[in-house]
Design a protein around this motif. Structure first.
Motif, PDB file in Angstrom:
ATOM      1  N   THR A 249       0.852  -1.186   0.000  1.00 42.06           N
ATOM      2  CA  THR A 249       0.000   0.000   0.000  1.00 42.06           C
ATOM      3  C   THR A 249       0.884   1.230   0.000  1.00 42.06           C
ATOM      4  OG1 THR A 249      -1.868   1.088   1.096  1.00 42.06           O
ATOM      5  CG2 THR A 249      -0.171   0.166   2.523  1.00 42.06           C
ATOM      6  N   ILE A 250       0.336   2.350  -0.472  1.00 42.09           N
ATOM      7  CA  ILE A 250       1.063   3.628  -0.477  1.00 42.09           C
ATOM      8  C   ILE A 250       0.329   4.603   0.427  1.00 42.09           C
ATOM      9  CG2 ILE A 250       1.900   5.545  -1.881  1.00 42.09           C
ATOM     10  CD1 ILE A 250       1.848   3.637  -4.293  1.00 42.09           C
ATOM     11  N   GLU A 251       1.055   5.149   1.395  1.00 35.98           N
ATOM     12  CA  GLU A 251       0.465   6.106   2.329  1.00 35.98           C
ATOM     13  C   GLU A 251       1.392   7.314   2.455  1.00 35.98           C
ATOM     14  OE1 GLU A 251      -0.107   4.042   6.011  1.00 35.98           O
ATOM     15  OE2 GLU A 251      -1.144   2.357   5.066  1.00 35.98           O
ATOM     16  N   ASN A 252       0.870   8.480   2.086  1.00 32.13           N
ATOM     17  CA  ASN A 252       1.631   9.729   2.196  1.00 32.13           C
ATOM     18  C   ASN A 252       2.994   9.652   1.499  1.00 32.13           C
ATOM     19  OD1 ASN A 252      -0.412  10.969   3.801  1.00 32.13           O
ATOM     20  ND2 ASN A 252       0.364   9.830   5.585  1.00 32.13           N
ATOM     21  N   GLY A 253       3.019   9.065   0.313  1.00 34.04           N
ATOM     22  CA  GLY A 253       4.246   8.987  -0.471  1.00 34.04           C
ATOM     23  C   GLY A 253       5.219   7.925  -0.029  1.00 34.04           C
ATOM     24  N   ILE A 254       4.822   7.029   0.892  1.00 36.33           N
ATOM     25  CA  ILE A 254       5.682   5.931   1.355  1.00 36.33           C
ATOM     26  C   ILE A 254       5.012   4.605   1.029  1.00 36.33           C
ATOM     27  CG2 ILE A 254       6.765   4.832   3.363  1.00 36.33           C
ATOM     28  CD1 ILE A 254       6.906   7.592   4.654  1.00 36.33           C
ATOM     29  N   THR A 255       5.782   3.664   0.500  1.00 40.10           N
ATOM     30  CA  THR A 255       5.268   2.338   0.176  1.00 40.10           C
ATOM     31  C   THR A 255       5.507   1.396   1.355  1.00 40.10           C
ATOM     32  OG1 THR A 255       5.661   2.636  -2.186  1.00 40.10           O
ATOM     33  CG2 THR A 255       5.478   0.371  -1.395  1.00 40.10           C
ATOM     34  N   TYR A 256       4.456   0.635   1.700  1.00 43.63           N
ATOM     35  CA  TYR A 256       4.536  -0.340   2.787  1.00 43.63           C
ATOM     36  C   TYR A 256       4.248  -1.731   2.240  1.00 43.63           C
ATOM     37  CZ  TYR A 256       4.230   3.718   5.907  1.00 43.63           C
ATOM     38  OH  TYR A 256       4.455   4.908   6.558  1.00 43.63           O
ATOM     39  N   SER A 337       2.786   7.697  -9.868  1.00 41.43           N
ATOM     40  CA  SER A 337       1.898   6.947  -8.974  1.00 41.43           C
ATOM     41  C   SER A 337       2.191   7.225  -7.508  1.00 41.43           C
ATOM     42  CB  SER A 337       2.036   5.443  -9.245  1.00 41.43           C
ATOM     43  OG  SER A 337       1.635   5.128 -10.565  1.00 41.43           O
ATOM     44  N   GLN A 338       3.455   7.383  -7.173  1.00 43.34           N
ATOM     45  CA  GLN A 338       3.833   7.607  -5.785  1.00 43.34           C
ATOM     46  C   GLN A 338       3.410   8.987  -5.294  1.00 43.34           C
ATOM     47  OE1 GLN A 338       5.011   5.006  -4.392  1.00 43.34           O
ATOM     48  NE2 GLN A 338       5.821   5.620  -2.409  1.00 43.34           N
ATOM     49  N   PHE A 339       3.428   9.959  -6.206  1.00 44.37           N
ATOM     50  CA  PHE A 339       3.063  11.334  -5.854  1.00 44.37           C
ATOM     51  C   PHE A 339       1.950  11.793  -6.798  1.00 44.37           C
ATOM     52  CE2 PHE A 339       7.500  10.687  -4.704  1.00 44.37           C
ATOM     53  CZ  PHE A 339       7.534  11.123  -3.387  1.00 44.37           C
ATOM     54  N   ASP A 340       0.786  11.167  -6.658  1.00 47.43           N
ATOM     55  CA  ASP A 340      -0.284  11.405  -7.622  1.00 47.43           C
ATOM     56  C   ASP A 340      -0.905  12.791  -7.499  1.00 47.43           C
ATOM     57  OD1 ASP A 340      -1.535  10.948  -5.213  1.00 47.43           O
ATOM     58  OD2 ASP A 340      -2.873   9.374  -5.941  1.00 47.43           O
ATOM     59  N   GLN A 341      -0.598  13.529  -6.418  1.00 48.65           N
ATOM     60  CA  GLN A 341      -1.120  14.887  -6.267  1.00 48.65           C
ATOM     61  C   GLN A 341      -0.137  15.941  -6.782  1.00 48.65           C
ATOM     62  OE1 GLN A 341      -4.328  15.274  -5.225  1.00 48.65           O
ATOM     63  NE2 GLN A 341      -4.245  13.041  -5.299  1.00 48.65           N
ATOM     64  N   ARG A 342       1.030  15.512  -7.228  1.00 43.98           N
ATOM     65  CA  ARG A 342       2.016  16.453  -7.752  1.00 43.98           C
ATOM     66  C   ARG A 342       2.118  16.334  -9.272  1.00 43.98           C
ATOM     67  NH1 ARG A 342       7.400  16.111  -3.842  1.00 43.98           N
ATOM     68  NH2 ARG A 342       6.331  16.427  -1.843  1.00 43.98           N
ATOM     69  N   LYS A 343       2.449  17.451  -9.918  1.00 48.40           N
ATOM     70  CA  LYS A 343       2.770  17.410 -11.341  1.00 48.40           C
ATOM     71  C   LYS A 343       4.148  16.761 -11.517  1.00 48.40           C
ATOM     72  CE  LYS A 343       0.120  21.490 -12.734  1.00 48.40           C
ATOM     73  NZ  LYS A 343       0.176  22.843 -13.354  1.00 48.40           N
ATOM     74  N   LEU A 344       4.407  16.282 -12.719  1.00 54.22           N
ATOM     75  CA  LEU A 344       5.695  15.656 -13.008  1.00 54.22           C
ATOM     76  C   LEU A 344       6.282  16.239 -14.285  1.00 54.22           C
ATOM     77  CD1 LEU A 344       7.938  13.580 -12.578  1.00 54.22           C
ATOM     78  CD2 LEU A 344       6.538  11.912 -13.814  1.00 54.22           C
ATOM     79  N   VAL A 345       7.481  16.817 -14.147  1.00 53.03           N
ATOM     80  CA  VAL A 345       8.285  17.224 -15.294  1.00 53.03           C
ATOM     81  C   VAL A 345       9.319  16.130 -15.513  1.00 53.03           C
ATOM     82  CG1 VAL A 345       9.872  18.952 -16.238  1.00 53.03           C
ATOM     83  CG2 VAL A 345       7.955  19.667 -14.790  1.00 53.03           C
TER      84      VAL A 345
END
Length: 450
Positions: A249-256, A337-345
């Motif tokens: 699972t991914i929580e707050n940008g960390i994978t567990y 996917s890890q930072f789905d709320q951020r844009k990616l350049v």
């Protein structure tokens, strides 16, 4: 033992030279040019050639072996002298096998993920104080060199490249190691200059399976359909173990990882696949799944594999070795996917022979689609050095099937464009197996406007 290295400055070559020096062998070497970090590392052990260039007088009849690097040509005067004297000439993978044939050999192959899987295994073995030798394709934190060869270690972990062994040995490197435990991480066409068709390329992995020692183990990515079919068709007498993405699972940008909610310092489906391959290898080496999870929690990644250059509350800047289509797509997908709320350049530098081949370029179609801003950079000097026809911006956009993609062939213009963007709540991903025409990436990261 007296051993001479022709083209000692290569990445694997200079590390092997240092490893054999540490083992007590007498090492000499030559090259026409040696770059950092090889130059400093060889100098530290007094192995740096006194003069650059080739000199056949270095080749004498009392040498026990000559190791030939890919950088040398078939008309190299030192090679010709060694052949005339009837000396034993090895490629470096051949010699690694000679040094490890009494050990249990784990060989990590595949078009992508080799270095990361190998690094994960080394990290876990090191965590538990195991004695092992290794050959890995990147400098790892906590390891002085990329090659270690001793008399005592019972196991050798080898990153197995599918590229050619030497100018006079056209076999892929990973065919020469004769694995007891083998990994294939997946198949995605590469090295078009050597394997002109996908079928040619795939067949090398079938031959690799055939080189596994009888009753050995093959660990393979079952999610790769072409690989799965290849494994099913193989008549090799080996145990087969497939793997896929582990539960997480991914929580707050960390994978567990499940089931113990183990927090990881790496992320992305491709890295989770790599992790499962490493776990299965470690189980073959009598390290339990529970022990593996405990150790892998502190693994921070191999150099240039989603390596963080800078990070704050709204912007992460990564550099990554991705250069082939499959690696490019996997790396972009992972960050998005890890930072789905951020844009990616996302910016990729193309400079390998395959990526600069106009026929191969179409393999990149759709690879950057998940990036909010997709940028391709090709240093114009790369075309000149390889004597290849330059691409136009329309060529690149058409091949990537991305009409919004930006293209640059001038490093100054690329840097100016990157610095013109706003990075609030935005990640920057810089991908290349080269060096962005000498960019200082940490300096660039520090200058990005937030």
């Amino acid at each position: 033992m007296r051993i001479h290295f022709i083209a000692i400055g290569g990445s694997a070559m200079h590390n092997l030279a240092i490893a054999l020096h540490k083992k007590g062998y007498q090492i000499s070497g030559s090259d026409d040019v040696i770059f950092e970090p090889a130059q400093s590392r060889l100098a530290t052990y007094d192995l740096l050639p006194k003069e650059m260039g080739w000199d056949e007088s270095r080749i004498t009849a009392d040498l026990d072996a000559v190791i030939l690097g890919m950088h040398a040509r078939i008309d190299n005067p030192e090679l010709l002298k060694a052949q005339a004297l009837g000396l034993k000439i090895y490629s470096y993978p051949e010699y690694v096998y000679e040094q490890s044939k009494s050990k249990l050999r784990v060989v990590i192959g595949g078009s992508h993920g080799k270095t990361t899987i190998t690094s994960m295994i080394l990290h876990v073995l090191n965590y538990y104080g195991r004695d092992f030798d290794y050959l890995v394709g990147a400098q790892l934190a906590g390891f002085d060199t990329m090659v270690k060869i001793t008399r005592e270690a019972p196991v050798m972990i080898i990153e197995g490249d599918e590229y050619l062994s030497s100018p006079i040995d056209r076999r892929p490197k990973f065919h020469l190691y004769k694995a007891n435990v083998a990994v294939i991480s997946g198949i995605a066409w590469d090295h078009i200059n050597v394997f002109p068709t996908y079928a040619d390329y795939v067949s090398q992995f079938g031959k690799f399976i055939d080189t596994i020692e009888e009753n050995g183990t093959l660990i393979f990515c079952s999610a790769d359909q072409d690989l799965h079919e290849l494994v099913d068709k193989s008549e090799a007498s080996v145990k087969r173990i497939g793997y896929a993405i582990p539960e997480h699972t991914i929580e707050n940008g960390i994978t567990y990882l499940f089931p113990d909610h183990t927090a990881l310092k790496v992320f992305g489906d491709h890295n989770l696949m790599n992790l499962n391959a490493a776990k299965l290898v470690c189980e073959e080496l009598d390290i339990s799944a529970e022990q593996f999870n405990k150790a892998i929690a502190s693994f921070t990644g191999a150099a240039k594999r989603l390596e963080i250059i800078s990070a704050d509350e709204s912007t992460n800047v990564y550099k990554d070795f991705a250069h082939s289509p499959s690696k490019l797509k996997a790396t972009i997908d992972a960050v998005k996917s890890q930072f789905d709320q951020r844009k990616l350049v996302a910016c990729i530098e193309l400079h390998t022979f395959s990526s600069l081949n106009k026929d191969f370029l179409k393999e990149y179609a759709g690879a950057m689609d998940k990036a909010d801003e997709a940028i391709v950079f090709i240093d114009i000097k790369s075309f000149e050095q390889k004597r290849m026809e330059p691409f136009s911006e329309s060529d690149v956009r058409e091949a990537f099937a991305n009409p919004n993609l930006k293209f640059f062939n001038d490093a100054t213009q690329l840097k100016a464009y990157l610095l013109s963007l706003k990075y609030q709540n935005t990640n920057l991903l810089l991908m290349s197996s080269g060096n962005y025409a000498g960019f200082d990436l940490p300096e660039l990261a520090a200058q990005l406007p937030r």
